[in-house]
Design an enzyme around this catalytic site. Sequence first.
Site, PDB file in Angstrom:
ATOM      1  N   LYS A 171      63.999 -48.221 -64.137  1.00 37.56           N
ATOM      2  CA  LYS A 171      64.417 -47.270 -64.683  1.00 37.56           C
ATOM      3  C   LYS A 171      64.808 -47.085 -65.850  1.00 37.56           C
ATOM      4  O   LYS A 171      64.558 -46.012 -66.580  1.00 37.56           O
ATOM      5  CB  LYS A 171      65.639 -46.726 -63.692  1.00 37.56           C
ATOM      6  CG  LYS A 171      65.092 -46.504 -62.102  1.00 37.56           C
ATOM      7  CD  LYS A 171      66.417 -46.530 -61.097  1.00 37.56           C
ATOM      8  CE  LYS A 171      65.993 -46.364 -59.681  1.00 37.56           C
ATOM      9  NZ  LYS A 171      67.132 -46.718 -58.713  1.00 37.56           N
TER      10      LYS A 171
ATOM     11  N   GLY B 160      68.160 -41.916 -51.403  1.00 35.34           N
ATOM     12  CA  GLY B 160      68.411 -41.227 -50.200  1.00 35.34           C
ATOM     13  C   GLY B 160      67.483 -39.930 -50.119  1.00 35.34           C
ATOM     14  O   GLY B 160      66.815 -39.419 -50.886  1.00 35.34           O
TER      15      GLY B 160
ATOM     16  N   GLU C 270      68.011 -53.369 -48.071  1.00 32.92           N
ATOM     17  CA  GLU C 270      66.949 -53.790 -47.649  1.00 32.92           C
ATOM     18  C   GLU C 270      67.102 -55.020 -46.883  1.00 32.92           C
ATOM     19  O   GLU C 270      67.808 -55.882 -47.400  1.00 32.92           O
ATOM     20  CB  GLU C 270      65.716 -53.732 -48.680  1.00 32.92           C
ATOM     21  CG  GLU C 270      65.561 -52.263 -49.448  1.00 32.92           C
ATOM     22  CD  GLU C 270      64.602 -51.545 -48.771  1.00 32.92           C
ATOM     23  OE1 GLU C 270      63.831 -51.951 -47.891  1.00 32.92           O
ATOM     24  OE2 GLU C 270      64.670 -50.209 -49.351  1.00 32.92           O
TER      25      GLU C 270
END
Lengths: 432, 432
Positions: free
Chosen positions: A202, A299, A187
């Site tokens: 996560k 993705g 990013e």
Amino acid sequence: MNCAILGYGTVGTGVYKLLTDKEKDIFQKSGSNIRVKWVYDRSFRRIKDYPLPSEVCTKDPDVIFNDPDVHCVIELIGGIEPARTFIFNAIRKGKHVVTANKAVLSASGPEIWKEAESNGVLLGYEASVGGGVPVIKTVKESLVGNRISTIVGIMNGTANYILSRMTKERKDYHEILKDAQRLGYAEADPTFDVEGYDTAHKLAILSMLTFGQKFTQDDIYTEGITRIAPLDIDFAKELGYRVKLLAIGRLNDDGVMLRVHPTMIPDTHLLAQVDGAFNAFYFVGDEIGKMLLYGMGAGQGPTASAVVSDLVDIARLKGHCSMKPLQTKVLSKASLKKVPVASLNSRYYFRFSAVDRPGVLAKISGILGEYGISIQSVVQKGRKEKGAVPIVMLTHEACEENVCQALKKIDSLDVTMEKTVLIRIEDLSALE
Amino acid sequence: MNCAILGYGTVGTGVYKLLTDKEKDIFQKSGSNIRVKWVYDRSFRRIKDYPLPSEVCTKDPDVIFNDPDVHCVIELIGGIEPARTFIFNAIRKGKHVVTANKAVLSASGPEIWKEAESNGVLLGYEASVGGGVPVIKTVKESLVGNRISTIVGIMNGTANYILSRMTKERKDYHEILKDAQRLGYAEADPTFDVEGYDTAHKLAILSMLTFGQKFTQDDIYTEGITRIAPLDIDFAKELGYRVKLLAIGRLNDDGVMLRVHPTMIPDTHLLAQVDGAFNAFYFVGDEIGKMLLYGMGAGQGPTASAVVSDLVDIARLKGHCSMKPLQTKVLSKASLKKVPVASLNSRYYFRFSAVDRPGVLAKISGILGEYGISIQSVVQKGRKEKGAVPIVMLTHEACEENVCQALKKIDSLDVTMEKTVLIRIEDLSALE
């Protein structure tokens, strides 16, 4: 089952596209008809990437929450707010929720799970960790009989991509980062990925599921990759290590320690082979021993795949389809042609056992030529084995049928002593 | 939920043991109480390994099929008969079935699935392929939104164990086989494993689920590893390949080709790193891209783990428990201690930036010594970087808290120029 998608960004378009393109496929496999009734977005800037019928678009989320005909809300906005409020709104209106939102779940997972339970709705969040890799389902369902002592994961594709390229190219972090940003692997503001926060989110979710109690960011020691220099990677290599940004959750007699930091791991370990934008999740359980799941952790396609698997699970569980989980459909009549191996095109390794006499190689290669098999390289080691010399050949791509015929002919020559050994060579990238 | 186990061999004892030892664990995680009401065995020879209460033992399988109080039958006999008959009997009596039987499923899967459907019972067979690796669940549930074009797998631990040892030790097939038999990695009659038949059974099951039509052994070209010589493995190595017994299922425009044979694959591929008795399953899907699942494909613990995950799924789906699939329990009050990273014991990599002056190393190592940090090796490359010299050190195991304090002190020295870079070293085997 009628769904509403909240957020029409990369993942939102991916989910809409998958559900639309593969409606028939999904119905055939699972008996479920999943229909998108609404798509909410603030701006619909991405609508040019994949157009939507105007009647499904809304800029008012309450239209969705107040529609009794919507069974399931798919939250794909990301970030904490307004995503969290939307999730609670949907649950309180009795709608099942599927979300890819690791930030909300790592901060408020237990509150959301409780709310879902008391409202009798289901909550799918496979896409929140590991993209298309079924890590949530594996921990919650497949490993239910195990006491898991260890989770080790490469959970952020951007950080792993940068470290992999630093390892291969001996370039500086900042140089690779710039290139990664140009190529879309990082990013514009990469802090979240390279400082380990995304990985920590996560790890928090997986730790709650694995160790059965609440953990937040504050419980996780978190350190990023920005201080790693090419020098460090070189030294690591020399010493037989690779540097990876690992999430490590470890239960022992003292308790649970959770940490995210760059780590040197033996270069022979499977985790050391996980390169580029890939993720991997390594578990140790008392019944299963070691297990590893590997795949694309982010993705459009992988995330949409995980969202759709949650949707199908909900449809199956809630009777929105003709096939329950754990049922396997009686297979449809054969429609695919079964292709015999005779028509395989492959590269081959041959080991001939031939007498050590002039002209033998010419004889063999002559026969191969007759059958259109072209030789890439020949090695004749000259080591005698009971009178026979091994001749090893690699071929270019050839057809199995021709190969079989040629070898039959070669094996019947009086200069060959044993049946030729044939090993097919798979350049695995050709299977992708 | 009341179960009956058919067959009290290695896997049968493992399942009984797991369900007994972890009754509370499983209840806590899933809300399901799974009780073994009956164990059937012809001889109960293994009862000495794990004793059974006499009231659960029966040598008459009909006692089980005729007991209306048995909800689920766990078939762990193996082989075609009487296992197949038992499975059909159980289904026709309205009992759910969990089986680990790849031979029956690859021969009669579609008939069994149909029978289960028309009797309204569920059929779990996670343990039939890949032991504890959740490959069936992944194909059936997680990848439901994908068109899978490729399955490549190392599906037989015995064959992979033999090939791995041949690769490492440069020994003959027969020599390694003998040793594998002695160590329990290969059966007295290894034909089934080394000739690829077991692999072909598993490929048949996965292909039916993946490509959606019936395939049997006859559709699979099958070749074993018995003709591979150390010479072939050497040549493969030299050329940058490894030899593996692969199952390959490939869908393209022509149709489906299924094959099992020794294969040379690039030694850089993840599948080439799968050594010993491990299994791996590699999929390519249009949404997820590449995915790999890795773990123990056989053995008591892994197989029992898979059987129990099927049992819990059935209990959840059939209301024999308080928690549905896709529900996440509100977590119990924290009971595990959260251990701070300060108490980590680890090996460390340090990179100091020091001025190039005599005595610096002594100063640094003196401070480390004060904090009980013992040095394993030091490298001083002498490359000057803007006046500073990098000094790299590896430590023996040390405590993070001490390390932090020592580095703080070192970083405040006037001979150090930059903050020391610290990378933790995980010898991953210590986490197992």
